[in-house]
Design an enzyme around this catalytic site. Structure first.
Site, short mmCIF file in Angstrom:
data_model
loop_
_atom_site.label_atom_id
_atom_site.label_comp_id
_atom_site.label_asym_id
_atom_site.label_seq_id
_atom_site.Cartn_x
_atom_site.Cartn_y
_atom_site.Cartn_z
N ALA A 269 0.90 -1.15 -0.17
CA ALA A 269 0.04 0.12 0.06
C ALA A 269 0.78 1.40 0.10
O ALA A 269 1.71 1.26 0.79
CB ALA A 269 -0.84 -0.08 1.24
N SER A 270 0.82 2.01 -1.08
CA SER A 270 2.00 3.04 -1.24
C SER A 270 1.68 4.07 -0.19
O SER A 270 0.55 4.29 0.32
CB SER A 270 1.72 3.39 -2.52
OG SER A 270 1.79 2.78 -3.68
N GLN A 271 2.79 4.89 -0.01
CA GLN A 271 2.63 5.87 0.93
C GLN A 271 1.79 6.87 0.52
O GLN A 271 1.86 7.65 -0.62
CB GLN A 271 4.32 6.54 0.98
CG GLN A 271 4.50 7.62 1.86
CD GLN A 271 5.84 8.24 1.99
OE1 GLN A 271 6.76 7.66 1.27
NE2 GLN A 271 6.20 8.97 2.94
#
Length: 445
Positions: free
Chosen positions: A148-150
């Site tokens: 889950a990307s920043q």
């Protein structure tokens, strides 16, 4: 440097960042052991993805929104969607997150709900898959293949996408489905198509999107081919990095004229650019590097592992050639602009930095090319400038000599920054340029 020493991990270790997805290694060390289990961070306060003590005070999406809003990292056009879509609804109950030393650790929502919430609602990436799913939670692997990307990076990329009301969007790399949910909230689910290669991840995202009431169309397919069934699109956004010079032309073909393509990009040597392309009537696309973004690569563009093996060869082989260089290894290891240019000139060549625990401040830069079984090392001390630095080279390619030539080009052209470079993509060729498309950059393929 003897291979029985355990060097320390550095932020410039090959392909560390986990903002995105699709096959990112978390670094290797000269002992050949997985860096995730052994490294000690040089500057843990600068690491992305760790759960710091102060981060554990946050517990809700509202906290995440407040924190990023206070930091001026929520674009006005995305404020409503960002506040409406709960990141926690798209992250598994069991996931991995960096600790304060940069080591991955498993976190279970069932047994550590506060720690889980602190990670989810902080501005950090969350690892959701290792080794294409072959490593099951709570085991740990150095190969991160989905995350889950920043959130701040997600928002920066969505801002660069510049969607307008009524636009249709293709997302490459569904992952958890969170990014697609933000797009659906802003544009309507019927205008968002998202492609995921991994069938398990695709189904998980489909369920999460449905539960959240986001009607984006999830397609299980290879995103490198786009999604021709719903083309053309006004915008395409990739959450997987591509090699510069290897942008899938299907993305250009499936984008309307004046449409925009946003993708993380880089080289085998340096991964960390955000590229924005505009598609033209003649079927070409041109654009520039507009920001920084380190993402995992498309699966078919992953770089092969081999640092530990080739570093052993350069240490032990009688065929290793010893020499010296006047080029400071600092430039290749820590100057991102220089590393970007070197990567353009040395396709397929990767780099790593090893830290000598027995001699604090001493580091070794390793250049290696798995395809040709070549490697080169140079040793220096942090901040120390000398006349010559020791170099060792092994294999049919003299990699340090090649890097010196690329470094000389960079110096001769005034040490250009990465944002001065752009790319032209046609059906038959891709060309990097400096400042203007007429100033083509030599780029061996």
């Amino acid at each position: 440097m003897p291979t029985d020493r355990l060097p320390r991990w550095s932020p410039r270790t090959t392909q560390l960042a986990i903002w995105g997805r699709h096959g990112e290694t978390r670094g290797q060390n000269r002992s050949g052991r997985g860096a995730a289990a052994t490294r000690t961070a040089r500057k843990p306060e600068a690491r992305r993805g760790q759960t710091r003590p102060e981060a554990r005070q946050v517990t809700t999406q509202r906290d995440l929104v407040a924190g990023l809003s206070a930091a001026d990292k929520v674009p006005a056009a995305w404020a409503m969607a960002f506040a409406s879509v709960d990141r926690g609804a798209f992250v598994p109950d069991q996931m991995w997150c960096d600790d304060e030393h940069g080591r991955l650790r498993p976190i279970d929502r069932g047994t550590a709900p506060d720690l889980w919430a602190a990670a989810i609602y902080s501005d950090i990436p969350i690892v959701t898959q290792l080794d294409d799913g072959r490593v099951g939670w709570p085991d740990v692997s150095p190969l991160v293949t989905s995350s889950a990307s920043q959130p701040s990076v997600v928002l920066a990329m969505l801002a660069a996408l510049d969607v307008q009301p009524g636009d249709t969007v293709l997302e490459i790399g569904t992952g958890t489905g969170y990014n697609a949910a933000l797009l659906a909230q802003r544009l309507g689910g019927e205008r968002v198509t998202t492609v995921e290669l991994d069938p398990v991840l695709a189904e998980q995202a489909r369920l999460s999107l449905a539960k959240a009431g986001a009607g984006a169309d999830v397609v299980c397919a290879d995103g490198a081919a786009g999604c021709p069934g719903s083309a053309p699109y006004d915008r395409i956004i990739s959450t997987a990095a591509v090699l510069i010079g290897q942008i899938p032309y299907a993305w250009v073909r499936q984008t309307r004229p004046d449409g925009r393509i946003i993708t993380p990009a880089g080289t085998s040597f340096h991964n960390g650019e955000l590229l924005a392309l505009i598609v033209h009537d003649d079927g070409t696309a041109t654009g520039r590097i507009v920001n920084n973004a380190s993402f995992m690569r498309l699966r078919d563009q992953r770089t092969p592992l081999g640092a530990a093996r080739l570093s052993t060869m350069v240490d032990e082989s009688s065929a290793t050639i010893e020499s010296g260089t006047a080029i400071s290894p600092d430039d290749l290891a820590f100057d991102d602009d220089c590393a970007f240019v070197v990567g353009l000139s040395l396709p397929g060549v990767q780099s790593s930095v090893w830290w000598d625990d027995e001699h604090p401040g001493t580091f070794e830069v390793l250049l290696f090319d798995v395809a040709s079984e070549s490697a080169a090392t140079a040793v220096a001390e942090t901040g120390a400038r000398g006349d010559r630095y020791p170099v060792r080279q092994y294999g049919p390619r003299q990699l340090w000599d090649e890097a010196e030539a690329a470094h000389a080009w960079w110096i001769e052209h005034g040490r250009p920054a990465r944002h001065q470079f752009g790319l032209t993509v046609t059906a038959h060729r891709q060309q990097v340029w400096l400042d203007d498309p007429v100033n083509q950059v030599p780029m061996p393929m």
